[in-house]
Design a protein around this motif. Sequence first.
Motif, PDB file in Angstrom:
ATOM      1  N   TRP A 205       0.836  -1.207   0.000  1.00  0.00           N
ATOM      2  CA  TRP A 205       0.000   0.000   0.000  1.00  0.00           C
ATOM      3  C   TRP A 205       0.867   1.252   0.000  1.00  0.00           C
ATOM      4  CZ3 TRP A 205       0.020   3.272   4.357  1.00  0.00           C
ATOM      5  CH2 TRP A 205      -0.868   4.364   4.285  1.00  0.00           C
ATOM      6  N   LYS A 206       1.913   1.255   0.825  1.00  0.00           N
ATOM      7  CA  LYS A 206       2.820   2.411   0.878  1.00  0.00           C
ATOM      8  C   LYS A 206       3.470   2.654  -0.487  1.00  0.00           C
ATOM      9  CE  LYS A 206       7.088   1.977   2.433  1.00  0.00           C
ATOM     10  NZ  LYS A 206       8.116   2.671   1.623  1.00  0.00           N
ATOM     11  N   ASN A 207       3.956   1.591  -1.117  1.00  0.00           N
ATOM     12  CA  ASN A 207       4.655   1.732  -2.396  1.00  0.00           C
ATOM     13  C   ASN A 207       3.738   2.237  -3.505  1.00  0.00           C
ATOM     14  OD1 ASN A 207       6.988   0.715  -1.206  1.00  0.00           O
ATOM     15  ND2 ASN A 207       6.588  -1.386  -1.857  1.00  0.00           N
ATOM     16  N   VAL A 208       2.474   1.802  -3.465  1.00  0.00           N
ATOM     17  CA  VAL A 208       1.548   2.114  -4.552  1.00  0.00           C
ATOM     18  C   VAL A 208       0.781   3.411  -4.317  1.00  0.00           C
ATOM     19  CG1 VAL A 208      -0.550   1.315  -5.733  1.00  0.00           C
ATOM     20  CG2 VAL A 208       1.284  -0.289  -5.230  1.00  0.00           C
ATOM     21  N   CYS A 209       0.392   3.673  -3.075  1.00  0.00           N
ATOM     22  CA  CYS A 209      -0.590   4.731  -2.808  1.00  0.00           C
ATOM     23  C   CYS A 209      -0.058   5.963  -2.082  1.00  0.00           C
ATOM     24  CB  CYS A 209      -1.747   4.152  -1.984  1.00  0.00           C
ATOM     25  SG  CYS A 209      -2.592   2.770  -2.782  1.00  0.00           S
ATOM     26  N   VAL A 210       1.127   5.890  -1.508  1.00  0.00           N
ATOM     27  CA  VAL A 210       1.610   6.980  -0.665  1.00  0.00           C
ATOM     28  C   VAL A 210       2.846   7.607  -1.292  1.00  0.00           C
ATOM     29  CG1 VAL A 210       2.370   7.654   1.645  1.00  0.00           C
ATOM     30  CG2 VAL A 210       0.743   5.760   1.353  1.00  0.00           C
ATOM     31  N   GLU A 211       2.774   8.923  -1.561  1.00  0.00           N
ATOM     32  CA  GLU A 211       3.906   9.597  -2.192  1.00  0.00           C
ATOM     33  C   GLU A 211       5.039   9.848  -1.197  1.00  0.00           C
ATOM     34  OE1 GLU A 211       2.788  13.104  -4.242  1.00  0.00           O
ATOM     35  OE2 GLU A 211       1.438  12.083  -5.636  1.00  0.00           O
ATOM     36  N   ARG A 212       4.687  10.324  -0.028  1.00  0.00           N
ATOM     37  CA  ARG A 212       5.699  10.586   1.012  1.00  0.00           C
ATOM     38  C   ARG A 212       5.302   9.790   2.251  1.00  0.00           C
ATOM     39  NH1 ARG A 212       6.670  16.884   1.741  1.00  0.00           N
ATOM     40  NH2 ARG A 212       8.379  16.025   2.974  1.00  0.00           N
ATOM     41  N   SER A 213       6.164   8.879   2.636  1.00  0.00           N
ATOM     42  CA  SER A 213       5.805   7.997   3.738  1.00  0.00           C
ATOM     43  C   SER A 213       7.039   7.672   4.558  1.00  0.00           C
ATOM     44  CB  SER A 213       5.182   6.706   3.201  1.00  0.00           C
ATOM     45  OG  SER A 213       6.147   5.976   2.475  1.00  0.00           O
ATOM     46  N   PRO A 214       6.835   7.128   5.764  1.00  0.00           N
ATOM     47  CA  PRO A 214       7.990   6.701   6.560  1.00  0.00           C
ATOM     48  C   PRO A 214       8.687   5.522   5.910  1.00  0.00           C
ATOM     49  CG  PRO A 214       5.935   5.970   7.566  1.00  0.00           C
ATOM     50  CD  PRO A 214       5.561   6.902   6.452  1.00  0.00           C
ATOM     51  N   LYS A 244      -6.614  -1.210  12.227  1.00  0.00           N
ATOM     52  CA  LYS A 244      -5.859  -0.611  13.335  1.00  0.00           C
ATOM     53  C   LYS A 244      -4.651   0.169  12.820  1.00  0.00           C
ATOM     54  CE  LYS A 244      -7.131  -3.942  16.923  1.00  0.00           C
ATOM     55  NZ  LYS A 244      -6.656  -4.975  17.862  1.00  0.00           N
ATOM     56  N   VAL A 245      -3.959  -0.398  11.831  1.00  0.00           N
ATOM     57  CA  VAL A 245      -2.793   0.284  11.273  1.00  0.00           C
ATOM     58  C   VAL A 245      -3.213   1.593  10.606  1.00  0.00           C
ATOM     59  CG1 VAL A 245      -0.941   0.154   9.565  1.00  0.00           C
ATOM     60  CG2 VAL A 245      -1.497  -1.851  10.945  1.00  0.00           C
ATOM     61  N   MET A 246      -4.265   1.556   9.796  1.00  0.00           N
ATOM     62  CA  MET A 246      -4.688   2.746   9.059  1.00  0.00           C
ATOM     63  C   MET A 246      -5.202   3.843   9.988  1.00  0.00           C
ATOM     64  SD  MET A 246      -3.908   2.272   6.009  1.00  0.00           S
ATOM     65  CE  MET A 246      -3.140   0.867   5.226  1.00  0.00           C
ATOM     66  N   VAL A 247      -5.931   3.451  11.021  1.00  0.00           N
ATOM     67  CA  VAL A 247      -6.399   4.437  12.005  1.00  0.00           C
ATOM     68  C   VAL A 247      -5.200   5.094  12.695  1.00  0.00           C
ATOM     69  CG1 VAL A 247      -7.578   4.701  14.215  1.00  0.00           C
ATOM     70  CG2 VAL A 247      -8.651   3.377  12.387  1.00  0.00           C
ATOM     71  N   THR A 248      -4.183   4.308  12.988  1.00  0.00           N
ATOM     72  CA  THR A 248      -2.995   4.840  13.678  1.00  0.00           C
ATOM     73  C   THR A 248      -2.205   5.784  12.788  1.00  0.00           C
ATOM     74  OG1 THR A 248      -2.838   2.796  14.978  1.00  0.00           O
ATOM     75  CG2 THR A 248      -0.888   4.208  14.908  1.00  0.00           C
ATOM     76  N   VAL A 249      -1.947   5.403  11.533  1.00  0.00           N
ATOM     77  CA  VAL A 249      -1.123   6.254  10.661  1.00  0.00           C
ATOM     78  C   VAL A 249      -1.878   7.477  10.171  1.00  0.00           C
ATOM     79  CG1 VAL A 249       0.302   4.315   9.937  1.00  0.00           C
ATOM     80  CG2 VAL A 249      -1.678   4.961   8.546  1.00  0.00           C
ATOM     81  N   ALA A 250      -3.210   7.511  10.360  1.00  0.00           N
ATOM     82  CA  ALA A 250      -3.991   8.676   9.936  1.00  0.00           C
ATOM     83  C   ALA A 250      -3.621   9.921  10.735  1.00  0.00           C
ATOM     84  CB  ALA A 250      -5.486   8.386  10.063  1.00  0.00           C
ATOM     85  N   ASP A 251      -3.123   9.723  11.951  1.00  0.00           N
ATOM     86  CA  ASP A 251      -2.704  10.864  12.785  1.00  0.00           C
ATOM     87  C   ASP A 251      -1.307  10.577  13.322  1.00  0.00           C
ATOM     88  OD1 ASP A 251      -2.381  13.029  14.410  1.00  0.00           O
ATOM     89  OD2 ASP A 251      -4.023  12.543  15.787  1.00  0.00           O
ATOM     90  N   THR A 252      -0.297  10.971  12.559  1.00  0.00           N
ATOM     91  CA  THR A 252       1.085  10.648  12.933  1.00  0.00           C
ATOM     92  C   THR A 252       1.547  11.381  14.184  1.00  0.00           C
ATOM     93  OG1 THR A 252       1.893  12.360  11.411  1.00  0.00           O
ATOM     94  CG2 THR A 252       1.745  10.107  10.560  1.00  0.00           C
ATOM     95  N   THR A 253       0.868  12.453  14.554  1.00  0.00           N
ATOM     96  CA  THR A 253       1.282  13.197  15.753  1.00  0.00           C
ATOM     97  C   THR A 253       1.045  12.405  17.025  1.00  0.00           C
ATOM     98  OG1 THR A 253      -0.880  14.291  15.992  1.00  0.00           O
ATOM     99  CG2 THR A 253       0.781  15.387  14.603  1.00  0.00           C
ATOM    100  N   GLN A 254       0.197  11.389  16.950  1.00  0.00           N
ATOM    101  CA  GLN A 254      -0.133  10.608  18.142  1.00  0.00           C
ATOM    102  C   GLN A 254       0.630   9.290  18.221  1.00  0.00           C
ATOM    103  OE1 GLN A 254      -2.190  11.842  20.560  1.00  0.00           O
ATOM    104  NE2 GLN A 254      -2.078  13.687  19.283  1.00  0.00           N
ATOM    105  N   ILE A 255       1.518   9.020  17.262  1.00  0.00           N
ATOM    106  CA  ILE A 255       2.211   7.739  17.245  1.00  0.00           C
ATOM    107  C   ILE A 255       3.403   7.767  18.195  1.00  0.00           C
ATOM    108  CG2 ILE A 255       3.552   6.116  15.844  1.00  0.00           C
ATOM    109  CD1 ILE A 255       1.891   6.934  13.445  1.00  0.00           C
ATOM    110  N   ARG A 256       3.437   6.794  19.072  1.00  0.00           N
ATOM    111  CA  ARG A 256       4.592   6.590  19.955  1.00  0.00           C
ATOM    112  C   ARG A 256       4.709   5.089  20.209  1.00  0.00           C
ATOM    113  NH1 ARG A 256       7.806   9.470  23.537  1.00  0.00           N
ATOM    114  NH2 ARG A 256       8.679   8.248  25.230  1.00  0.00           N
ATOM    115  N   ALA A 257       5.772   4.505  19.711  1.00  0.00           N
ATOM    116  CA  ALA A 257       5.961   3.061  19.858  1.00  0.00           C
ATOM    117  C   ALA A 257       7.247   2.799  20.610  1.00  0.00           C
ATOM    118  CB  ALA A 257       5.986   2.386  18.494  1.00  0.00           C
ATOM    119  N   GLU A 258       7.160   2.017  21.676  1.00  0.00           N
ATOM    120  CA  GLU A 258       8.332   1.681  22.483  1.00  0.00           C
ATOM    121  C   GLU A 258       8.411   0.167  22.655  1.00  0.00           C
ATOM    122  OE1 GLU A 258       9.123   5.326  25.508  1.00  0.00           O
ATOM    123  OE2 GLU A 258       7.365   4.105  25.966  1.00  0.00           O
ATOM    124  N   PHE A 259       9.645  -0.328  22.699  1.00  0.00           N
ATOM    125  CA  PHE A 259       9.861  -1.750  22.888  1.00  0.00           C
ATOM    126  C   PHE A 259      10.840  -1.945  24.034  1.00  0.00           C
ATOM    127  CE2 PHE A 259       8.697  -1.151  18.481  1.00  0.00           C
ATOM    128  CZ  PHE A 259       7.802  -2.184  18.247  1.00  0.00           C
TER     129      PHE A 259
END
Length: 261
Positions: A205-214, A244-259
């Motif tokens: 999806w990123k390769n086909v549909c998103v011009e600027r992506s992580p 879940k992935v699409m809902v999360t990436v829709a608002d990148t300001t709220q993303i915080r992932a820790e391991f």
Amino acid sequence: MAMANVSIDSIRTEHDLEIFIRDHVETNDAYRTVFTGVIKNVSDILKNNIKGKYTPEEILKTGSIAKGTAVKGKSDVDLVFLLSRREYPSIDHLHADLQTILKNVKDALNMFRQFRTVRVQPRAVSFQTDCTEPGTGHVHVIDVDILPAANFGDADIKSIHSQMRRASDDKRNLYTPSLTKWQRDFIKKDRTEQLKKLIRFVKYWKNVCVERSPSSFALELLIIFLWNMDRTPQQFKLTNGLKKVMVTVADTTQIRAEFFE
């Protein structure tokens, strides 16, 4: 790219998504055989034609192929050129000799006519090569990047991250290929095939549909984080995971992932 001609808009159900991934996203044995041949050929050439302190200690395949998350139609290979730990015990040593190392890699590749458009980039040597897929006769044009790296061996990863934070921008960029083993092993670690299917589709999806992506690696980490938050199910509906992935990436300001593994 050819894969852009296949629309994802027709996907409506779990079954549609499974079939789409099988037919348009996942690689097959013939595809993987082609890439394995390229990697072995290039690795042998570098090991046999670069001498002295610049001889690679190891050549690592990296990226999606190594992690089992490769997407059909994305024909590129990243190879990490691990240098001697004795000669290059730190990123500072690598940075000081980087341009000479890149020139040695370019000169070795230019000895062989099958490698085209060999170019020195700021941190890598890039080139193209053609390979014929066994059985089908399909010809792949494969883009290859070779990235010199320091060999950290079994050094403490937290210590390396501390060094990385203190480094200048140009040196900090050299840590990425040097941390390849950790990245590869983390993505592969106990990840189910269902999770890898989800990762592959999101990357498609990123390769086909998103011009600027992580970066693909950032998306892989995010998807694994969301899977961990859901208690690492062995089986799950791909449509639910994708939502879940699409809902999360829709608002990148709220993303915080820790391991913490």
